[in-house]
Design an enzyme around this catalytic site. Sequence first.
Site, PDB file in Angstrom:
ATOM      1  N   HIS A 249     -29.768 -20.045  45.934  1.00 19.57           N
ATOM      2  CA  HIS A 249     -28.422 -20.071  45.355  1.00 19.57           C
ATOM      3  C   HIS A 249     -28.381 -20.869  44.048  1.00 19.57           C
ATOM      4  O   HIS A 249     -27.315 -20.952  43.418  1.00 19.57           O
ATOM      5  CB  HIS A 249     -27.416 -20.691  46.333  1.00 19.57           C
TER       6      HIS A 249
ATOM      7  N   GLU B  23     -29.481 -28.253  77.437  1.00 23.84           N
ATOM      8  CA  GLU B  23     -28.980 -28.795  76.166  1.00 23.84           C
ATOM      9  C   GLU B  23     -29.932 -28.445  75.020  1.00 23.84           C
ATOM     10  O   GLU B  23     -29.509 -28.051  73.933  1.00 23.84           O
ATOM     11  CB  GLU B  23     -28.804 -30.319  76.258  1.00 23.84           C
TER      12      GLU B  23
ATOM     13  N   THR C 234     -35.232 -36.491  69.998  1.00 22.78           N
ATOM     14  CA  THR C 234     -35.814 -36.279  68.654  1.00 22.78           C
ATOM     15  C   THR C 234     -37.082 -35.415  68.733  1.00 22.78           C
ATOM     16  O   THR C 234     -37.643 -35.226  69.821  1.00 22.78           O
ATOM     17  CB  THR C 234     -36.187 -37.627  68.002  1.00 22.78           C
TER      18      THR C 234
ATOM     19  N   SER D 151     -33.232 -42.679  72.373  1.00 24.22           N
ATOM     20  CA  SER D 151     -34.400 -42.007  72.952  1.00 24.22           C
ATOM     21  C   SER D 151     -34.789 -42.637  74.281  1.00 24.22           C
ATOM     22  O   SER D 151     -35.165 -41.949  75.233  1.00 24.22           O
ATOM     23  CB  SER D 151     -35.603 -42.127  71.997  1.00 24.22           C
TER      24      SER D 151
ATOM     25  N   GLU E  65     -26.338 -45.067  73.530  1.00 31.24           N
ATOM     26  CA  GLU E  65     -25.679 -46.361  73.297  1.00 31.24           C
ATOM     27  C   GLU E  65     -26.142 -46.909  71.953  1.00 31.24           C
ATOM     28  O   GLU E  65     -27.177 -46.476  71.432  1.00 31.24           O
ATOM     29  CB  GLU E  65     -26.075 -47.345  74.413  1.00 31.24           C
TER      30      GLU E  65
ATOM     31  N   ILE F 176     -20.976 -39.912  70.483  1.00 29.87           N
ATOM     32  CA  ILE F 176     -20.588 -38.977  71.550  1.00 29.87           C
ATOM     33  C   ILE F 176     -19.778 -37.797  70.986  1.00 29.87           C
ATOM     34  O   ILE F 176     -18.683 -37.977  70.453  1.00 29.87           O
ATOM     35  CB  ILE F 176     -19.793 -39.713  72.656  1.00 29.87           C
TER      36      ILE F 176
ATOM     37  N   ALA G  47     -21.768 -38.784  77.780  1.00 27.96           N
ATOM     38  CA  ALA G  47     -22.076 -40.034  77.077  1.00 27.96           C
ATOM     39  C   ALA G  47     -23.310 -40.700  77.680  1.00 27.96           C
ATOM     40  O   ALA G  47     -23.221 -41.345  78.728  1.00 27.96           O
ATOM     41  CB  ALA G  47     -20.872 -40.974  77.136  1.00 27.96           C
TER      42      ALA G  47
END
Length: 381
Positions: free
Chosen positions: A338, A242, A365, A133, A128, A158, A125
Site C-alpha cells: 500500500h 483458546e 507466547t 506465562s 496478573e 483481561i 481472568a
Amino acid sequence: MLSLYLDETHVALQEAATRWVEREVRPHAEAWEEANAFPRALYAAAGAAGLIGATYPEAYGGAGGDVFHGMVITEALVRGGSVGTAVGLGSHAIALPPILTMGTEDQRRRFVPPVIRGEKVAALAISEPGAGSDVAGLSCRAVRDGDVYRVTGSKTFITSGARADLVVTAVRTGEPGHGGISLLVIEKGTPGFSVGRSLRKMGWWASDTAELHFEDCPVPAANLLGAENAGFLAIMANFVPERLLLATIAVAMARLALDEAERYVREREAFGRPIVGFQVVRHRLAEMATREAAARAFVASVAERYRRGEDVIAEVAMAKNHATDACLHVCDQAVQLHGGYGYMREYVVERLYRDARILPIGGGTSEIMREIISRRLGYGR
Ligand SMILES: Cc1cc2nc3c(=O)[nH]c(=O)nc-3n(C[C@H](O)[C@H](O)[C@H](O)COP(=O)(O)OP(=O)(O)OC[C@H]3O[C@@H](n4cnc5c(N)ncnc54)[C@H](O)[C@@H]3O)c2cc1C
C-alpha cells in the site's frame, strides 16, 4: 475455513454470519476501533443471531455445534474489519468452557444461558501484573471463610474485563505452585470487586482490556468450579481451544490483508501501469497467498483432530505459532504494497498490522508454545 472439513450446517452458518457481519459490523468497524469500544447491545444482537451459542450444548441454549462452527463465525467476524470487536464479542469462548466442563448443573444453568443470549458478558481472568506465562506463579488469593471465599489480588490484560458480568477467575486457594490453584466465578457487583484502568493498547482497540481488583471480596463458595485446588489442569485444557481460536483469527486476518492488498495493487498505478503489473509485486502476493494457504490448511487439520478428540496440545501450539508467523508476514507485506497509504489510519491494513502483534503474545507466547512443543515431543529428555 477449509471446505474439506465443513458440512452444510457449517456453510449455512458461515453465510448467515457473513451476512450479519456485513450488516451489523462492517459499516461501523472503523468508528468502533477509533472509539475504543463497540456498543454493548451488539452482544444481544449476536446472541439473537445465534453467533454466541453455536458451539455450546442445546441444554443451555446453544446449538450444539463443533469447533468448526465456532471457527467459521470467528472468521466472519474478523472479516468485518474490526478484530477488536471480534475478540470482545468472543470472550465467552474462553470463559464459558471451564464452567461447562467443571461446573455443576446448577452453575451451568445459572451462568451459561444469559451469556449465550448476549444478556451477560463473560471474561476469563488468569493473568496478573506479576504472573502471565508462569500461570503456576499466580498470587491472587482466595481464603475460605464459612460460605464464601475472600478474594484479594489483581488481574490484568483481561479481555472484556470492564464489561464482564461474570469473570472466571484463577485464584490461589492452596500451596504455592500449580497444585494450589482454583477457578471461581466472580460476579459484577460483589463487594470489593472493582475494575481498574481500561488499558490503552497497540491494537484491538474496540475490545476492552482491563485491570481487575479484588479486596477482601466475598465470593460465594457455591461459585467454585470443580474441586478446590483442581484449577490448573482445567486452565491448561482451556488453552487448547483458546489457541485454536487465536490461530483462526491469525488465518482470517491474513486472508483479509491479502484480499485488501490484491485489490489495492490492481487499482494503484505507478510508472504508467497498475502496480500488479510488476513481477515483484505479483511474487509478493504469491508468497503471501502461499503462507496463508499453508497456515489455513494446518490450522484446519489440527482442528479436525481436536474435533475427533485427539490429544493435540503440541499441534495446537505449533498451529498457533505457524499461523501467527504467517499473519505477521502477510500483514507487513500488505502495508508495504500500500506504500504510504498503508501507514494511514483509514486503511484496513494499517489496523491489521497493529492488531497482528498481539497474536504471538496472547493465549501463551510463542516462546511458551515452543516450550510446550519441545516438552511434548520429548526433546528435554
Ligand atoms: C490484548 C491482550 C488481551 C489479553 N487477554 C487476556 C485475557 O482475557 N485473560 C487473561 O488471563 N490474560 C489475557 N492476556 C494476557 C496474556 O495471556 C499474557 O500477556 C501472556 O500470557 C504473556 O504473559 P506476560 O504478559 O505476563 O508476559 P511474561 O510472562 O512476563 O513474558 C515476558 C517475556 O518472557 C518470555 N518468557 C517467559 N517465560 C519464559 C520461558 N519459560 N521461556 C522462554 N521465554 C519465556 C515470554 O515469552 C515473553 O517474551 C491478554 C493480553 C493482551 C495483551
